[in-house]
Structures are given as C-alpha cells and as structure tokens.
Design a protein around this motif. Structure first.
Motif, PDB file in Angstrom:
ATOM      1  N   THR A 162       0.843  -1.195   0.000  1.00  0.00           N
ATOM      2  CA  THR A 162       0.000   0.000   0.000  1.00  0.00           C
ATOM      3  C   THR A 162       0.876   1.241   0.000  1.00  0.00           C
ATOM      4  O   THR A 162       1.779   1.371   0.828  1.00  0.00           O
ATOM      5  CB  THR A 162      -0.921   0.032   1.239  1.00  0.00           C
ATOM      6  N   GLY A 182      -0.356   3.632  13.385  1.00  0.00           N
ATOM      7  CA  GLY A 182       0.346   4.533  12.477  1.00  0.00           C
ATOM      8  C   GLY A 182       1.788   4.770  12.864  1.00  0.00           C
ATOM      9  O   GLY A 182       2.508   5.505  12.180  1.00  0.00           O
ATOM     10  N   PRO A 223      -2.371  10.353   7.423  1.00  0.00           N
ATOM     11  CA  PRO A 223      -2.765  10.393   6.006  1.00  0.00           C
ATOM     12  C   PRO A 223      -3.246  11.777   5.591  1.00  0.00           C
ATOM     13  O   PRO A 223      -3.750  12.552   6.401  1.00  0.00           O
ATOM     14  CB  PRO A 223      -3.891   9.359   5.930  1.00  0.00           C
ATOM     15  N   THR A 282      -7.755  10.717   2.174  1.00  0.00           N
ATOM     16  CA  THR A 282      -7.143   9.406   1.970  1.00  0.00           C
ATOM     17  C   THR A 282      -7.235   8.585   3.241  1.00  0.00           C
ATOM     18  O   THR A 282      -7.475   9.125   4.333  1.00  0.00           O
ATOM     19  CB  THR A 282      -5.668   9.533   1.553  1.00  0.00           C
ATOM     20  N   LYS A 283      -7.066   7.284   3.101  1.00  0.00           N
ATOM     21  CA  LYS A 283      -7.144   6.385   4.242  1.00  0.00           C
ATOM     22  C   LYS A 283      -5.793   5.721   4.471  1.00  0.00           C
ATOM     23  O   LYS A 283      -5.097   5.389   3.516  1.00  0.00           O
ATOM     24  CB  LYS A 283      -8.204   5.307   4.005  1.00  0.00           C
ATOM     25  N   PRO A 284      -5.435   5.499   5.734  1.00  0.00           N
ATOM     26  CA  PRO A 284      -4.176   4.786   6.010  1.00  0.00           C
ATOM     27  C   PRO A 284      -4.339   3.306   5.715  1.00  0.00           C
ATOM     28  O   PRO A 284      -5.460   2.810   5.586  1.00  0.00           O
ATOM     29  CB  PRO A 284      -3.974   5.030   7.513  1.00  0.00           C
ATOM     30  N   ALA A 287      -4.969  -0.481   6.133  1.00  0.00           N
ATOM     31  CA  ALA A 287      -5.725  -1.213   7.142  1.00  0.00           C
ATOM     32  C   ALA A 287      -4.861  -2.296   7.747  1.00  0.00           C
ATOM     33  O   ALA A 287      -3.978  -2.852   7.092  1.00  0.00           O
ATOM     34  CB  ALA A 287      -6.975  -1.823   6.513  1.00  0.00           C
TER      35      ALA A 287
END
Length: 374
Positions: free
Chosen positions: A58, A224, A254, A258-260, A262
C-alpha cells in the motif's frame, strides 16, 4: 540353424526378428523413462499458510510526522542523525558533532519542522529563498527544524530538481507491505554552510554508492507508528565519502481524503516512537551509559578551514544491530517439484534401457561374427 562350436546361431529371418524385438525394447525403455518424468515433473503452486493472507503493498499519501529526538539517561529516542567516517561501515565509526546535546556527540537529535515531518506520496518540501542567511545557516524549516553542526545550522528538504546534482527526482514515496515500511528518498537533501548535499537513498541517478542503503523500517497499521532508517554517502565536496545515517521515528498521518493502510492481522508493531535499547554511545544494551567516552578523530578530508569550525570531530561508539518484528513470508510463486522415489524409478528405467541396448549389441556382434555357417 547353424552353429559355431557348440553355440547355435540363428540365421535368416529369425535373426531379423530377434533384432527387431531387442530394438523395440531399447526404444521403449528410454521412452518409458521420459514419459514417467513428464507425468510427475509438473508445476505445483505453493500453498500459503491457512489463515495467513498474502501481504498487500500500500502506497502512503500523507506525512510521516516525526517524534523529536532526545537524549536522556544515556539513551536516545525519536529522530536523529549520525555521520559515518569515510573509513567506516554501516556500524561506524562515527563523526562527532560538538554542538550535539547528547553525551555521545555522534548523535544529533532532530526536531520536526513546520510541516510536522516528511511528506510522501507526491509533495515536495523545498527550502525558502534565499536558502542561506548571511552566515551560511540553512533557512529551510518545513521537514525538520534547523540543527547546529559545528557552529552552522543545517536543514533538510526535498526538491523537484536535486540542488547538488541538478537531476530531476521524483517526490518522496513510502510503501507499506504488512509491517514493513520502505521508501524512495532520492529527493532528500541537506543544506549547510552555503553548500548542498544529497542525502537521499537511492541517489538521484538511482545508484547506491559506498555505504548508501535504501530506506526501510517498520509500520504499525493499528496506530500509524513507524520507524525508518537509511544511509546516504556524500559524493563530492568537503564531506566526500562521509555517510549520513538517518533515523526517522514517529506516526504516519494520512492526507485529507485518503485512508491509512488497514491492519492486515499479520503485521507487527512498529515499536512506538522510541528506539528502546539504544544507548547514547550506541552500545545497544539497553543500559544507560552517561558521558560515553570518545576518542580523537580527524577533520573531513578536503575540508576548508572555515567549513568545520569548532572542535575537531571525534570517533564515537558503535551502532547497535537493528532489530524488528518477526514477519510471516507468504510464498506464492510456482515451484518445480519431483519426489525422490519417482526420480529413482526414472533412473532405474533408464538403466534398464541401456542394459537392453548392451544386450542387443552383443547379440548383433555374435550374429555378424566371421566364420558363421552359411
């Protein structure tokens, strides 16, 4: 039927029929061996461990927010820099910075800049104009805050065109695969004393000269939290062949919208924002070692008298071996497999074929021997 001595020799068509039978045996034996091998030597896909999905890569888009470096009780935590001497390797020896606040002055603690840290995923963090003040202090402060180094402040930043090599470089990027973090930091550079030093990995041309090693670390998808370490050997200038060893620690945030990544269930923890077990002298024992001893070193080769003011550099302690979480490797590529019994069977069949050939050869020599009856 004729005979030679007491040995009967078949003649006429009987000889040809016998030869035909032997020739058939000779031809069939190697063919059988080949068919046996073809039947069992087939690609067999490796199976992933049940319940452990393959890790997906990712790309991060946002900011690797930095935790400020700090030396306390003989230990260093957070973000910092060490400079490896030209004679050194990945574990030192190191050059000391007489402006460092640490007892081991080979460690230069770094604080986050106004952006909070390193932007990844498409953005640059260039220095302002002018880049230096009248004393040669670097003015950039977006990525990391300026830090003193032998009486003159240095700063970090990223630019679309590397200031030292004049080559176009991509914006910093970071990728997470499971709990492993990797990054392309060829745009990362240092400004100091009216000079520019690329400190990226790989270099702008994609090479990794000397002690240069690409950035790798850990990532905890649940929190994170991350660690990132790379080394970049200086090419040219007064610090030629010195190597910057960079330790970034903190938390990924992020970008808006946007998404970090998973949590995949098989990732590990990045270990928080500290570097536990690293002592101020780099012993890596987890025991505080205040006022670590140092020994005299040398001013960088080719340095001008005004380039490195203050005390001469010193050699510091050794860097601890890096540790990280244990990760599961899932094999998905095909492998060729042949069982040992089958190999033995194929070899045996081939041997029988050659034995048949030998027997046929003997019979033919006897049949064609001179002196046989007509």
């Amino acid at each position: 039927m004729n005979s030679v001595g007491s040995l009967p020799i078949p003649t006429g068509r009987r000889v040809h029929r016998n030869q035909g039978r032997h020739l058939g045996l000779y031809a069939a034996a190697p063919l059988a061996a080949l068919l046996a091998l073809a039947a069992v030597v087939v690609p067999q896909p490796s199976q992933a461990a049940p319940g452990v999905p393959a890790a997906k890569a990712t790309r991060l888009v946002g900011t690797l927010q930095l935790t400020a470096g700090k030396c306390a009780g003989g230990k260093v935590t957070g973000t910092y820099l060490r400079m490896i001497l030209p004679s050194g390797g990945p574990n030192g020896p190191y050059m000391a910075n007489n402006d460092s606040s640490c007892s081991d002055q080979s460690i230069t603690p770094l604080a986050p800049g106004t952006d909070g840290g390193l932007k990844v995923g498409g953005a640059y963090q260039p220095p302002p104009s002018p880049v230096f003040d009248s004393s040669g202090n670097a003015r950039a402060n977006r990525l990391t805050a300026p830090a003193p180094f032998y009486g003159t402040s240095f700063a970090t930043g990223t630019t679309k065109v590397d200031r030292q090599t004049k080559k176009a470089v991509p914006a910093p990027s970071a990728t997470v695969t499971g709990s492993t973090l990797t990054a392309d930091l060829r745009a990362f550079a240092v400004t100091w004393n009216n000079q520019d030093f690329n400190q990226g990995a790989p270099k702008p041309d994609g090479s990794t000269p000397g002690n240069t090693r690409s950035a790798t670390g850990t990532y905890d998808a649940a929190t994170g939290a991350f660690t990132l370490h790379w080394t970049s050997q200086v090419v040219g200038g007064p610090f030629d062949k010195f190597t910057g060893s960079w330790y970034f620690v903190g938390k990924f945030v992020p970008a808006a919208g946007t998404k970090p990544p998973a949590a995949s269930g098989n990732g590990g923890s990045a270990g928080g924002t500290a570097n536990p077990g690293t002592t101020a002298n780099g012993a890596g024992t987890g025991t505080a070692v205040p006022n670590a001893p140092t020994s005299p070193g040398a001013i960088p080769t080719g340095a001008n008298p005004g380039d490195v003011p203050g005390a001469a550099p010193v050699v510091a302690g050794q860097q601890p071996a890096a540790t990280g979480p244990v990760t599961t490797k899932t094999v998905t590529q095909e492998k060729w497999r042949v069982s040992k019994p089958v190999i033995g069977l194929a070899v045996g069949i081939a041997v029988l074929g050659f034995a048949a050939l030998l027997a046929l050869s003997v019979l033919r020599r006897r049949a064609e021997a001179p002196g046989e009856a007509s």
